[in-house]
Design a protein around this motif. Structure first.
Motif, PDB file in Angstrom:
ATOM      1  N   ARG A  24       0.821  -1.204   0.000  1.00 52.77           N
ATOM      2  CA  ARG A  24       0.000   0.000   0.000  1.00 52.77           C
ATOM      3  C   ARG A  24       0.864   1.267   0.000  1.00 52.77           C
ATOM      4  NH1 ARG A  24      -5.106  -1.258   0.633  1.00 52.77           N
ATOM      5  NH2 ARG A  24      -5.814   0.726   1.484  1.00 52.77           N
ATOM      6  N   TRP A  26       1.639   2.398  -2.867  1.00 50.46           N
ATOM      7  CA  TRP A  26       0.781   2.999  -3.890  1.00 50.46           C
ATOM      8  C   TRP A  26      -0.637   2.476  -3.670  1.00 50.46           C
ATOM      9  CZ3 TRP A  26       4.958   1.497  -7.920  1.00 50.46           C
ATOM     10  CH2 TRP A  26       5.944   2.497  -7.951  1.00 50.46           C
ATOM     11  N   ASP A  29      -6.489   2.972  -6.797  1.00 55.58           N
ATOM     12  CA  ASP A  29      -7.057   4.145  -7.449  1.00 55.58           C
ATOM     13  C   ASP A  29      -6.070   5.302  -7.573  1.00 55.58           C
ATOM     14  OD1 ASP A  29      -9.563   3.313  -8.216  1.00 55.58           O
ATOM     15  OD2 ASP A  29     -10.416   3.704  -6.244  1.00 55.58           O
ATOM     16  N   SER A  30      -4.889   5.166  -6.989  1.00 51.42           N
ATOM     17  CA  SER A  30      -3.931   6.264  -7.109  1.00 51.42           C
ATOM     18  C   SER A  30      -3.078   6.080  -8.361  1.00 51.42           C
ATOM     19  CB  SER A  30      -3.034   6.325  -5.876  1.00 51.42           C
ATOM     20  OG  SER A  30      -2.188   5.192  -5.848  1.00 51.42           O
ATOM     21  N   LEU A  31      -2.438   7.164  -8.755  1.00 51.17           N
ATOM     22  CA  LEU A  31      -1.606   7.133  -9.950  1.00 51.17           C
ATOM     23  C   LEU A  31      -0.151   6.832  -9.589  1.00 51.17           C
ATOM     24  CD1 LEU A  31      -2.925  10.261 -11.875  1.00 51.17           C
ATOM     25  CD2 LEU A  31      -3.229   7.858 -12.487  1.00 51.17           C
ATOM     26  N   ARG A  71      -2.717   3.708 -13.230  1.00 46.58           N
ATOM     27  CA  ARG A  71      -3.479   3.711 -11.993  1.00 46.58           C
ATOM     28  C   ARG A  71      -3.507   2.313 -11.386  1.00 46.58           C
ATOM     29  NH1 ARG A  71      -6.892   7.464 -10.417  1.00 46.58           N
ATOM     30  NH2 ARG A  71      -6.901   8.480 -12.440  1.00 46.58           N
ATOM     31  N   ASN A  74      -8.292  -1.062  -7.872  1.00 42.93           N
ATOM     32  CA  ASN A  74      -8.639  -1.338  -6.473  1.00 42.93           C
ATOM     33  C   ASN A  74      -8.906  -2.823  -6.233  1.00 42.93           C
ATOM     34  OD1 ASN A  74     -10.965  -1.321  -7.899  1.00 42.93           O
ATOM     35  ND2 ASN A  74     -11.745   0.566  -6.996  1.00 42.93           N
TER      36      ASN A  74
END
Lengths: 234, 234
Positions: A24, A26, A29-31, A71, A74
């Motif tokens: 986690r 990254w 849903d994050s870039l 991205r 999730n």
DNA sequence: TAGTGGTCTAGACCACCCG
DNA sequence: GGGTGGTCTAGACCACTAT
């Protein structure tokens, strides 16, 4: 994030990126940083980073879009690969002897359910075959095959008493699109006899619809012998 | 074979190579020219040819070995990809509402068949869960889940009354290897009740064994509701 | 040992797509 | 318009493996 040792392969980069996703570091849903920045961080090149990210996207962990970037998905969508081989090959691969038997062959107008399944408005003219595949003389698979005559030139001249329809089709007609369905069905009295099954016994059943550029080519329903298991790994 | 126009992409090269295989320009079991020669023929580079051939091998048409070269497979092994998602996602993707229910949870010594299935000599200490997944309040899947306690630290503290074991596991423990099995089974009286099935009705059933570097993590058997079909395309 | 594919580098142009 | 990934080039070194 300090600079790791250089000379990372695309496999190393895949591993590191996967770690950071599971860490986690990254978040879903994050870039991710863009390829150029990642290449700099890994003392690598964009080409190598690109291959790593491309494969991770292919494996269902990332989503990549131009301009937007890469991205983290999730819910990573993993995929199982199921090898689709000829029944003959599936059987001989286990060391068993393969035998094929043509039960019946009939030219007819396709029933309504078939037209619907093939997205046709009118009932097509079809060749309807029933056949059996045996492994070491034990029933392996009952095949109910419907071939759209208009889509398969020469099919009426083929001799299906010696070669199975699937083996003939793969070398005779190209196809562009296949839809595969798996389900559990109840053995009908007719099939029961050929598969040496009990009345109403559950059968593992596959259906395959094959298309050539929007034109339906063939529909097949295959009932496997009782106890059959389809196995795969990932 | 004359030189085609230049500026071919790896996709073009894939298409041309596939054509030649179906053409029987390159026969099954025969060797293709090496990458350098193909690059010359296509007025391209080895990198581009390499990607085309690598992907065709990945798709099951070619076999590549160093020194030997690239060979046409006689029976191309196509693969269907089956998306493996959480039951929750499979249900919500159809627009239906997802509901989860824990039937029972019990710490016990694993039965013999489980030890065998997990390649263990001794019966492992396991957490045995039974649960249901509903789509719009209709029974969707009955899950019979066995978790090896030694392999999953913290599992005894998890609260499976709110979150399904699979959802909990994917975020709690990594895994390296998964074996998936599909089969048709007969509904047992116990399961019949939960799935709203008839006695002995055929059920589509999946089994999943998950490993972490040789250590078994969990075994799950999932019975789907009557009439369930698993669909895929390729 | 020699030939093949496996991979990396460094750089470039371009297509797509969001703002 | 501008940033991102998609792809190609030209060249290099290396790992594997058949002989």
């Amino acid at each position: 994030m300090t600079t790791p040792a250089a000379n990372l392969s695309y496999r190393d980069i895949k591993r590191i990126v996967l770690e950071r996703i599971k860490n986690r570091t990254w978040l879903p849903d994050s870039l991710l940083p863009n390829e150029t920045d990642l290449a700099a961080e890994f003392s690598s090149t964009r080409t190598t980073v690109n291959r790593a990210l491309r494969e991770l996207a292919e494996e269902g962990y990332l989503e990549r879009k131009r301009k937007t970037g890469t991205r983290v998905l999730n819910a990573p969508v993993r995929h199982a690969r199921i090898a689709i081989s000829l029944t003959r090959d599936e059987i001989t691969a286990t060391g068993a002897a393969y035998r094929y038997y043509l039960i019946s062959s009939k030219r007819q107008s396709g029933p309504e359910w078939l037209a619907a399944r093939l997205n046709l408005k009118q009932s097509p003219d079809v060749l309807h075959l029933k056949c059996m595949h045996y492994a070491d003389n034990k029933p392996f698979q009952f095949e109910d095959r419907w071939i759209v005559i208009d889509s398969v030139p020469g099919v009426l001249d083929a001799d299906f008493s010696e070669i199975g329809p699937n083996e003939w089709l793969v070398q005779a007609v190209p196809f562009t699109n296949v839809e595969l369905t798996f389900q559990a069905t109840r053995a009908t009295p007719y099939v029961t006899e050929f598969l040496n099954a009990e009345q109403d016994e559950p059968l593992f059943t596959a259906e395959r619809v094959t298309w050539l550029q929007g034109r339906p080519v063939t529909f097949a329903r295959m009932h496997f012998h009782p106890g059959y298991r389809m196995v795969t790994q990932y």
